[in-house]
Every structure is written in structure tokens, then in C-alpha cells.
Design a protein around this motif. Structure first.
Motif, mmCIF file in Angstrom:
data_model
loop_
_atom_site.group_PDB
_atom_site.id
_atom_site.type_symbol
_atom_site.label_atom_id
_atom_site.label_comp_id
_atom_site.label_asym_id
_atom_site.label_seq_id
_atom_site.Cartn_x
_atom_site.Cartn_y
_atom_site.Cartn_z
ATOM 1 N N SER A 18 0.806 -1.223 0.000
ATOM 2 C CA SER A 18 0.000 0.000 0.000
ATOM 3 C C SER A 18 0.839 1.271 0.000
ATOM 4 O O SER A 18 0.350 2.349 -0.353
ATOM 5 N N PRO A 21 1.185 2.826 -4.166
ATOM 6 C CA PRO A 21 -0.112 2.645 -4.843
ATOM 7 C C PRO A 21 0.003 2.472 -6.360
ATOM 8 O O PRO A 21 -0.796 1.755 -6.965
ATOM 9 N N GLU A 24 1.158 -1.127 -6.882
ATOM 10 C CA GLU A 24 0.291 -2.141 -6.287
ATOM 11 C C GLU A 24 -0.561 -2.864 -7.334
ATOM 12 O O GLU A 24 -0.715 -4.086 -7.298
ATOM 13 N N ILE A 25 -1.132 -2.109 -8.294
ATOM 14 C CA ILE A 25 -1.968 -2.716 -9.324
ATOM 15 C C ILE A 25 -1.147 -3.618 -10.235
ATOM 16 O O ILE A 25 -1.615 -4.679 -10.666
ATOM 17 N N ASN A 84 -8.016 -9.770 -0.794
ATOM 18 C CA ASN A 84 -7.951 -8.513 -0.045
ATOM 19 C C ASN A 84 -7.809 -7.306 -0.966
ATOM 20 O O ASN A 84 -8.365 -6.238 -0.702
ATOM 21 N N PHE A 85 -7.067 -7.486 -2.053
ATOM 22 C CA PHE A 85 -6.874 -6.370 -2.996
ATOM 23 C C PHE A 85 -8.199 -6.010 -3.655
ATOM 24 O O PHE A 85 -8.528 -4.833 -3.819
ATOM 25 N N VAL A 86 -8.977 -7.034 -4.031
ATOM 26 C CA VAL A 86 -10.265 -6.791 -4.687
ATOM 27 C C VAL A 86 -11.277 -6.215 -3.703
ATOM 28 O O VAL A 86 -12.012 -5.265 -4.020
ATOM 29 N N SER A 87 -11.329 -6.770 -2.491
ATOM 30 C CA SER A 87 -12.304 -6.327 -1.489
ATOM 31 C C SER A 87 -11.900 -5.038 -0.790
ATOM 32 O O SER A 87 -12.726 -4.382 -0.160
ATOM 33 N N ARG A 88 -10.611 -4.689 -0.882
ATOM 34 C CA ARG A 88 -10.061 -3.489 -0.239
ATOM 35 C C ARG A 88 -10.175 -3.540 1.281
ATOM 36 O O ARG A 88 -10.225 -2.519 1.955
ATOM 37 N N LYS A 89 -10.220 -4.750 1.855
ATOM 38 C CA LYS A 89 -10.295 -4.875 3.314
ATOM 39 C C LYS A 89 -8.913 -4.999 3.940
ATOM 40 O O LYS A 89 -8.637 -4.406 4.975
ATOM 41 N N ASN A 90 -8.055 -5.831 3.336
ATOM 42 C CA ASN A 90 -6.690 -6.041 3.835
ATOM 43 C C ASN A 90 -6.648 -6.510 5.282
ATOM 44 O O ASN A 90 -5.756 -6.122 6.054
#
Length: 319
Positions: A18, A21, A24-25, A84-90
Motif C-alpha cells: 500500500s 499505490p 500495487e496494481i 484482499n486487494f479486490v475487497s479493499r479490506k486487507n
């Protein structure tokens, strides 16, 4: 910082990449491609090994074990990161973190031992071809594979329990993309010398010793290859050994630099990149280098595809 024991209500937060940024993608896309390639390559290898009786040999028995292991290994390390990357929860729960830490250690330790046993198998096949079927009989192969799995799982259990019994400092932020044991150990309060000693002893048994066996095996193999009179045969054998050793160096090199580096050196960002190499890149390369480049495997894949195509056409005609 207050101290707290590990509890089922504990939730950990991954920092991952993170801090970068823009990168990250790119890392997400690369990890997704590595994961899908790993699944496809290893599933194909396991399938043809089971379906084609010509591949019911010790080498492919060990390779199918390695493929099964790599699927679990990559899934335990990369799947939570991708989700986690897709849900953005981590985030990850206590049970999820403990399971991930154990699975990664167990699969990694088992692979270290299994790779050394595969090198020994190649040594016997090349240096003692006439006695190969006698030495590497089915019973011995099953014992070697079972011993690798049991040893890897037991050592991982010891390492995981040595960390889980320690107290946390109240900080639940893990500076990693997974519950890697060294990253989790940084959250622990108090004396961690016993856990570090256990990890050091196991790391020495699991990493340098199997790698030494691999080096000795390939030294004898290369010596034997030099005696081959055919230039084409010698170059082919050299290219195969070079490919195998490339995977070994990548896997053991990154693992050694992670677990046996001096305590004064502490770069978590470099550790993350190295973890991506031995948890993502080498499991992807294993089926390609060890088997899918082989003529026997290519023939088996073609036969499997032709058989499936024929069955599909036959079913459509019968309908």
C-alpha cells in the motif's frame, strides 16, 4: 504498548504494498497471472501423470507430489492477498492468520525436502541406470514422499506454535502481504529468543542441508554427463540440469536470504519481494521446467487432448 495474548477475536491488518499505490496494481496483475498459470500447469501435470500409465515412474510420482504441494503453497500465500486487494479490506482473522502461517511453512518446508529427494532420484537415474528400478522401487518412493510431507508439516507445527504462544504488543498491523512468520514475530512483545532459536535450527535443517544434497547430486550428475560422447546429448543434458538448478537457486536462495540473514539486516520491503519469488514465481516455473518441457509430457498432453476431443465428437454424434 499493552500486551495481549492471541485470541480468536484478534483481527490483523496487512500493509502489503500500500505504500506504493502505483506499483500495487501491477503487482496484483502479476500475482494473478502467476497464480492462474501455477494452477493450470500443476493441474495439467497431475492429470496426465494419473491418466497416462507411461508416466507412472518415480520421477513423475515425485513431480505430481510437487505439483499438488505447489497448488496449496501458492494458494495459501497469494489467494488471501488477491482477495484482499479486490475487497479493499486487507484484514485477516486470528484463525485465518494462524492457518496461513502454518500452511505456508508446511508447504515450503516440504518442498525443500522434496526437491532434494528429486535430485537424488535424478542422480540414481543418470549415474546408476541399470539399478534404477531396483533402488527407486515403489515402496521407497512412497516412503520418501510421505517422509517429506510428515517432516515438513511437523517442523511447521513446531514453528507456528512457538510464535502463537507469545504475547502481542497490541499492534495488529502486519507489514507484509501475508501472515509470514518473521513479519508476525515483529508484533510480539517480550523475549522472542526461544522462538528465533527454534526457527534457526529448523531453517538450518530444512534449507542448507537439502541444498547441499542437491549440489552433491548434481555434481555427480554433471560429472557423468561430461562422459557422454554425443555433443547433442551432452548439451541437452546440460540445458536440463541448468533449468533445474535455476529453480533450485531461486527457491533456496530467496528462502535462505529470508530466514538465515543476519539480524542486523532488516528490510521488510525486500522480504516481501523475495516472498513473492519463492511463493509465487518458483511454483509457477516448476511444472514448466521440470516436466512440460519434456518430450514424454508433451506426447501425453497431446494424447489427452485428442482423446477428449474424440470423446466430445462421439457424444455429439450419439445425441
Amino acid at each position: 504498548m499493552f500486551q495481549a495474548n492471541w485470541t480468536t477475536g484478534t483481527v490483523f491488518i496487512f500493509l502489503g504494498f500500500s505504500h506504493y499505490p502505483k506499483v500495487e496494481i501491477i503487482i496484483f496483475v502479476l500475482c494473478l497471472l502467476m497464480y492462474l498459470t501455477t494452477l493450470l500447469g500443476n493441474i495439467v501435470l497431475i492429470s496426465i501423470t494419473i491418466l497416462d500409465f507411461h508416466l507412472h515412474t518415480p520421477m513423475y510420482f515425485f513431480l505430481s507430489n510437487l505439483s499438488f504441494l505447489d497448488i496449496w503453497y501458492t494458494s495459501s500465500a497469494l489467494t488471501p492477498m488477491l482477495v484482499n486487494f479486490v475487497s479493499r479490506k486487507n484484514t485477516i482473522s486470528f484463525s485465518g492468520c494462524a492457518s496461513q502461517m502454518y500452511l505456508s511453512l508446511a508447504m515450503g518446508s516440504t518442498e525443500c525436502i522434496l526437491l532434494s529427494m528429486m535430485a537424488y532420484d535424478r542422480y540414481v537415474a543418470i549415474c546408476n541406470p541399470l539399478r534404477y528400478s531396483i533402488i527407486m522401487n515403489r515402496r521407497l518412493c512412497v516412503r520418501i514422499a510421505a517422509g517429506s510431507w510428515v517432516t515438513g508439516c511437523l517442523t511447521a507445527l513446531v514453528e507456528t506454535l512457538s510464535v502463537l504462544q507469545l504475547s502481542l504488543c497490541g499492534n495488529s498491523i502486519i507489514n507484509h502481504f501475508a501472515c509470514e512468520i518473521l513479519a508476525v514475530l515483529k508484533l510480539v512483545c517480550g523475549d522472542t529468543s526461544m522462538a528465533q532459536l527454534i526457527m534457526l535450527v529448523i531453517s538450518i535443517l530444512i534449507l542448507p542441508m537439502p541444498m547441499l544434497l542437491i549440489c552433491i547430486s548434481y555434481a555427480f550428475i554433471l560429472t557423468n554427463i561430461l562422459r557422454i560422447s554425443s555433443v547433442d546429448g551432452r548439451s541437452k543434458a546440460f540445458s536440463t540440469c541448468a533449468a533445474h538448478l535455476t529453480v533450485v537457486v531461486l527457491f533456496y536462495g530467496t528462502a535462505l536470504s529470508m530466514y538465515l540473514k543476519p539480524s542486523a539486516i532488516d528490510s521488510q520491503e525486500i522480504d516481501k519481494c523475495m516472498a513473492l519469488v519463492y511463493a509465487g514465481l518458483t511454483p509457477m516455473l516448476n511444472p514448466i521446467i521440470y516436466s512440460l518441457r519434456n518430450k514424454e509430457v508433451k506426447v501425453a498432453v497431446k494424447k489427452l487432448l485428442i482423446r477428449n476431443a474424440f470423446n466430445t465428437v462421439l457424444i455429439s454424434i450419439l445425441k
